[in-house]
Design an enzyme around this catalytic site. Sequence first.
Site, short mmCIF file in Angstrom:
data_model
loop_
_atom_site.label_atom_id
_atom_site.label_comp_id
_atom_site.label_asym_id
_atom_site.label_seq_id
_atom_site.Cartn_x
_atom_site.Cartn_y
_atom_site.Cartn_z
N ASP A 22 0.84 -1.20 0.00
CA ASP A 22 0.00 0.00 0.00
C ASP A 22 0.88 1.25 0.00
OD1 ASP A 22 -2.17 -1.67 0.18
OD2 ASP A 22 -2.36 -1.47 2.36
N1 URA Z 1 -1.28 -5.94 3.83
C1 URA Z 1 -1.77 -4.67 3.84
O1 URA Z 1 -2.81 -4.40 4.40
N2 URA Z 1 -1.07 -3.73 3.20
C2 URA Z 1 0.12 -3.94 2.58
O2 URA Z 1 0.72 -3.02 2.03
C3 URA Z 1 0.61 -5.25 2.59
C4 URA Z 1 -0.11 -6.24 3.22
#
Ligand code: URA
Length: 247
Positions: free
Chosen positions: A104
């Site tokens: 993310d």
């Molecule tokens: N899980 C999440 O919620 N975000 C990420 O970036 C990676 C795994």
Amino acid sequence: MFIRLDKYLADMKFGTRSSVKELIKGKQISVNDVIITKPETKINTDKDIISVSGNVIGYSRYEYYMLNKPSGVVSATTDSHDKTVVELIADSSRKDLFPVGRLDKDTEGLLLITNDGELSHQLLSPKKHVDKTYIADVAGVISQHHINMFKEGLKVDKEFTAKPARLNILNYDKLNDTTKVEITIYEGKFHQIKRMFEAIGSRVLYLKRISMGSLILDKSLNPGEYRKLSSEEINSLKKEQTNRNED
Ligand code: URA
């Protein structure tokens, strides 16, 4: 590998396919010390020595970088608003790099950037269950009960029950009422970790990936920094994928 001279030069960022043709026609390119003027000339990337304006250039078919992704950068190759992880790899000679999977925008940590589509496919295949470990700061108290829930396969929502995951409690910050945890998952659903903690009434406040399969984030890399993978790291990632059973 045999490849057209104009493609080779474009791959190596000497310009677009049409602008490198101009370089070739302008007698700037030599192959094994012979000036070549035909863009379609096939070269052997393993043997031939290519010079551009008298300077020898090298060609590597695949490149592999370990990036400590900073927050605020998107896991994409292009984006109209935000800086992308690929743009952070400043000294690459390749224009076909992409991130293996996504973190993310606000997540930090290990991201493999490569142009090796086959390895990427193997690492991301849901059948391979490649383990990914994260450090997270989450809201509230996390207990043995939650560890068991994660271990048994947490029901996240109506559509999604996570595969068994490993959760370790690292410490509890009483002042801020947050818990630092280490979590390993074996799949990679959208916002998976955030959704898992929401499902137990908590919230992820900070998330950082520290490993993916055998690849471990180099502690000396600050957010935004990267380095090439060593040949040992590349080989063990590849070997691991060949040995990993599909279910
Ligand atoms: N899980 C999440 O919620 N975000 C990420 O970036 C990676 C795994």
